[in-house]
Motif scaffolding. Structure first.
Motif, PDB file in Angstrom:
ATOM      1  N   ALA A  26       0.836  -1.210   0.000  1.00 10.52           N
ATOM      2  CA  ALA A  26       0.000   0.000   0.000  1.00 10.52           C
ATOM      3  C   ALA A  26       0.867   1.254   0.000  1.00 10.52           C
ATOM      4  O   ALA A  26       0.586   2.214  -0.727  1.00 10.52           O
ATOM      5  N   ILE A  27       1.939   1.243   0.784  1.00  9.24           N
ATOM      6  CA  ILE A  27       2.865   2.384   0.818  1.00  9.24           C
ATOM      7  C   ILE A  27       3.547   2.536  -0.535  1.00  9.24           C
ATOM      8  O   ILE A  27       3.683   3.645  -1.049  1.00  9.24           O
ATOM      9  N   GLU A  28       3.946   1.431  -1.133  1.00  6.63           N
ATOM     10  CA  GLU A  28       4.587   1.459  -2.451  1.00  6.63           C
ATOM     11  C   GLU A  28       3.635   2.023  -3.507  1.00  6.63           C
ATOM     12  O   GLU A  28       4.041   2.849  -4.339  1.00  6.63           O
ATOM     13  N   VAL A  29       2.383   1.629  -3.478  1.00  7.98           N
ATOM     14  CA  VAL A  29       1.383   2.159  -4.418  1.00  7.98           C
ATOM     15  C   VAL A  29       1.184   3.652  -4.187  1.00  7.98           C
ATOM     16  O   VAL A  29       1.166   4.445  -5.123  1.00  7.98           O
ATOM     17  N   ALA A  30       1.071   4.053  -2.928  1.00  7.90           N
ATOM     18  CA  ALA A  30       0.867   5.477  -2.604  1.00  7.90           C
ATOM     19  C   ALA A  30       2.045   6.316  -3.063  1.00  7.90           C
ATOM     20  O   ALA A  30       1.863   7.440  -3.536  1.00  7.90           O
ATOM     21  N   ASN A  31       3.246   5.795  -2.941  1.00  8.85           N
ATOM     22  CA  ASN A  31       4.440   6.538  -3.338  1.00  8.85           C
ATOM     23  C   ASN A  31       4.806   6.331  -4.804  1.00  8.85           C
ATOM     24  O   ASN A  31       5.750   6.934  -5.289  1.00  8.85           O
ATOM     25  N   GLY A  32       4.043   5.526  -5.517  1.00  8.46           N
ATOM     26  CA  GLY A  32       4.345   5.224  -6.914  1.00  8.46           C
ATOM     27  C   GLY A  32       3.732   6.194  -7.898  1.00  8.46           C
ATOM     28  O   GLY A  32       3.399   5.831  -9.020  1.00  8.46           O
ATOM     29  N   THR A  33       3.574   7.416  -7.510  1.00  6.71           N
ATOM     30  CA  THR A  33       3.015   8.463  -8.365  1.00  6.71           C
ATOM     31  C   THR A  33       3.899   9.695  -8.262  1.00  6.71           C
ATOM     32  O   THR A  33       4.538   9.902  -7.229  1.00  6.71           O
ATOM     33  N   PRO A  34       3.955  10.508  -9.286  1.00  2.00           N
ATOM     34  CA  PRO A  34       4.769  11.726  -9.199  1.00  2.00           C
ATOM     35  C   PRO A  34       4.094  12.848  -8.406  1.00  2.00           C
ATOM     36  O   PRO A  34       4.632  13.936  -8.296  1.00  2.00           O
ATOM     37  N   PHE A  35       2.926  12.585  -7.854  1.00  3.45           N
ATOM     38  CA  PHE A  35       2.190  13.610  -7.113  1.00  3.45           C
ATOM     39  C   PHE A  35       2.208  13.291  -5.627  1.00  3.45           C
ATOM     40  O   PHE A  35       2.369  12.143  -5.231  1.00  3.45           O
ATOM     41  N   GLY A  36       2.003  14.303  -4.816  1.00  2.00           N
ATOM     42  CA  GLY A  36       2.000  14.076  -3.380  1.00  2.00           C
ATOM     43  C   GLY A  36       1.418  15.237  -2.615  1.00  2.00           C
ATOM     44  O   GLY A  36       2.043  15.751  -1.699  1.00  2.00           O
ATOM     45  N   LEU A  37       0.224  15.677  -2.993  1.00  2.00           N
ATOM     46  CA  LEU A  37      -0.386  16.797  -2.297  1.00  2.00           C
ATOM     47  C   LEU A  37      -0.901  16.366  -0.932  1.00  2.00           C
ATOM     48  O   LEU A  37      -0.493  16.877   0.100  1.00  2.00           O
ATOM     49  N   SER A  38      -1.816  15.415  -0.918  1.00  2.00           N
ATOM     50  CA  SER A  38      -2.456  15.032   0.329  1.00  2.00           C
ATOM     51  C   SER A  38      -2.826  13.564   0.282  1.00  2.00           C
ATOM     52  O   SER A  38      -2.964  12.976  -0.786  1.00  2.00           O
ATOM     53  N   GLY A  39      -2.997  12.978   1.439  1.00  2.00           N
ATOM     54  CA  GLY A  39      -3.408  11.583   1.510  1.00  2.00           C
ATOM     55  C   GLY A  39      -4.077  11.303   2.835  1.00  2.00           C
ATOM     56  O   GLY A  39      -4.121  12.157   3.716  1.00  2.00           O
ATOM     57  N   ALA A  40      -4.579  10.087   2.943  1.00  2.00           N
ATOM     58  CA  ALA A  40      -5.213   9.672   4.184  1.00  2.00           C
ATOM     59  C   ALA A  40      -4.907   8.209   4.434  1.00  2.00           C
ATOM     60  O   ALA A  40      -4.803   7.420   3.501  1.00  2.00           O
ATOM     61  N   VAL A  41      -4.745   7.876   5.703  1.00  2.00           N
ATOM     62  CA  VAL A  41      -4.532   6.507   6.137  1.00  2.00           C
ATOM     63  C   VAL A  41      -5.642   6.188   7.130  1.00  2.00           C
ATOM     64  O   VAL A  41      -5.865   6.952   8.075  1.00  2.00           O
ATOM     65  N   PHE A  42      -6.328   5.093   6.900  1.00  2.00           N
ATOM     66  CA  PHE A  42      -7.364   4.656   7.833  1.00  2.00           C
ATOM     67  C   PHE A  42      -6.917   3.349   8.456  1.00  2.00           C
ATOM     68  O   PHE A  42      -6.542   2.408   7.758  1.00  2.00           O
ATOM     69  N   SER A  43      -6.931   3.299   9.787  1.00  2.00           N
ATOM     70  CA  SER A  43      -6.455   2.124  10.498  1.00  2.00           C
ATOM     71  C   SER A  43      -7.175   1.993  11.826  1.00  2.00           C
ATOM     72  O   SER A  43      -7.520   2.998  12.457  1.00  2.00           O
ATOM     73  N   GLY A  44      -7.367   0.760  12.249  1.00  2.00           N
ATOM     74  CA  GLY A  44      -7.929   0.505  13.569  1.00  2.00           C
ATOM     75  C   GLY A  44      -6.917   0.766  14.671  1.00  2.00           C
ATOM     76  O   GLY A  44      -7.274   0.926  15.836  1.00  2.00           O
ATOM     77  N   VAL A  56       4.475   7.688   3.735  1.00  3.97           N
ATOM     78  CA  VAL A  56       3.843   8.124   2.486  1.00  3.97           C
ATOM     79  C   VAL A  56       4.350   9.526   2.153  1.00  3.97           C
ATOM     80  O   VAL A  56       4.303  10.425   2.989  1.00  3.97           O
ATOM     81  N   LYS A  57       4.832   9.704   0.933  1.00  5.53           N
ATOM     82  CA  LYS A  57       5.451  10.968   0.509  1.00  5.53           C
ATOM     83  C   LYS A  57       4.387  11.961   0.042  1.00  5.53           C
ATOM     84  O   LYS A  57       4.046  12.017  -1.135  1.00  5.53           O
ATOM     85  N   THR A  58       3.862  12.714   0.982  1.00  7.60           N
ATOM     86  CA  THR A  58       2.890  13.753   0.684  1.00  7.60           C
ATOM     87  C   THR A  58       3.203  14.978   1.528  1.00  7.60           C
ATOM     88  O   THR A  58       3.854  14.873   2.571  1.00  7.60           O
ATOM     89  N   GLY A  59       2.726  16.120   1.073  1.00  6.36           N
ATOM     90  CA  GLY A  59       2.896  17.338   1.851  1.00  6.36           C
ATOM     91  C   GLY A  59       2.020  17.345   3.080  1.00  6.36           C
ATOM     92  O   GLY A  59       2.347  17.952   4.092  1.00  6.36           O
ATOM     93  N   MET A  60       0.886  16.678   2.990  1.00 11.56           N
ATOM     94  CA  MET A  60      -0.058  16.578   4.107  1.00 11.56           C
ATOM     95  C   MET A  60      -0.596  15.160   4.118  1.00 11.56           C
ATOM     96  O   MET A  60      -0.812  14.575   3.066  1.00 11.56           O
ATOM     97  N   ILE A  61      -0.823  14.619   5.284  1.00 16.16           N
ATOM     98  CA  ILE A  61      -1.458  13.304   5.375  1.00 16.16           C
ATOM     99  C   ILE A  61      -2.290  13.255   6.645  1.00 16.16           C
ATOM    100  O   ILE A  61      -1.916  13.829   7.666  1.00 16.16           O
ATOM    101  N   HIS A  62      -3.416  12.613   6.552  1.00 15.03           N
ATOM    102  CA  HIS A  62      -4.378  12.579   7.650  1.00 15.03           C
ATOM    103  C   HIS A  62      -4.593  11.127   8.070  1.00 15.03           C
ATOM    104  O   HIS A  62      -4.731  10.252   7.221  1.00 15.03           O
ATOM    105  N   VAL A  63      -4.611  10.885   9.362  1.00 17.36           N
ATOM    106  CA  VAL A  63      -4.865   9.555   9.885  1.00 17.36           C
ATOM    107  C   VAL A  63      -6.295   9.516  10.389  1.00 17.36           C
ATOM    108  O   VAL A  63      -6.686  10.313  11.242  1.00 17.36           O
TER     109      VAL A  63
END
Length: 114
Positions: A26-44, A56-63
Motif C-alpha cells: 500500500a505504501i509502495e502504491v501510494a508513493n508510486g506516483t509523481p504527485f504528493g499533495l495530500s493523503g489519508a490513512v485509515f487504520s484501527g 507516504v510521501k505527501t505534503g499533508m497526510i491525515h490519519v
C-alpha cells in the motif's frame, strides 16, 4: 502502474480503490506516483496509522480523517509535482515575501567629510 486514474491529480469527488496484499505494498502504491499533495490513512490502530503516514510521501497526510483540510495556522502544500512550497501559517510569510530594507532620510545630514 496499471492504475491510470491514480497516476494523476484529479480534483473531483472520486475514490480510487486499489487492492493490495500488505501494508508495504500500500505504501509502495501510494508513493508510486509523481504527485504528493495530500493523503489519508485509515487504520484501527492509531500507532500503525501514524507509522504508515510517516512513510507516504505527501505534503499533508491525515490519519483516520478527511484529506481536505486547510487551516490558516498550518502549512498547506504538496511534494513532487503537487506544488512548490507551502502557504498558510508562518511558512507562507517566508515563501511569499522578500525582506527589503528601505531607509529614508527626511532631514539633510551632515557628514564629517566634504
Amino acid at each position: 502502474m496499471r492504475w491510470a486514474a491514480a497516476q494523476n491529480e484529479v480534483f473531483a469527488p472520486i475514490a480510487i480503490l486499489i487492492p493490495v496484499d500488505t501494508v508495504e505494498e500500500a505504501i509502495e502504491v501510494a508513493n508510486g506516483t509523481p504527485f504528493g499533495l495530500s493523503g489519508a490513512v485509515f487504520s484501527g490502530s492509531l500507532e500503525r496509522g501514524i507509522n504508515v503516514a510517516r512513510k507516504v510521501k505527501t505534503g499533508m497526510i491525515h490519519v483516520n480523517g478527511q484529506t481536505i483540510n486547510v487551516e490558516p495556522n498550518v502549512p498547506f502544500g504538496g511534494e513532487e509535482f503537487s506544488g512548490l512550497g507551502r502557504y498558510c501559517g508562518e511558512w507562507a510569510i517566508e515563501e511569499h515575501t522578500t525582506v527589503k530594507w528601505i531607509s529614508v532620510q527626511n532631514q539633510p545630514r551632515s557628514y564629517p567629510f566634504s
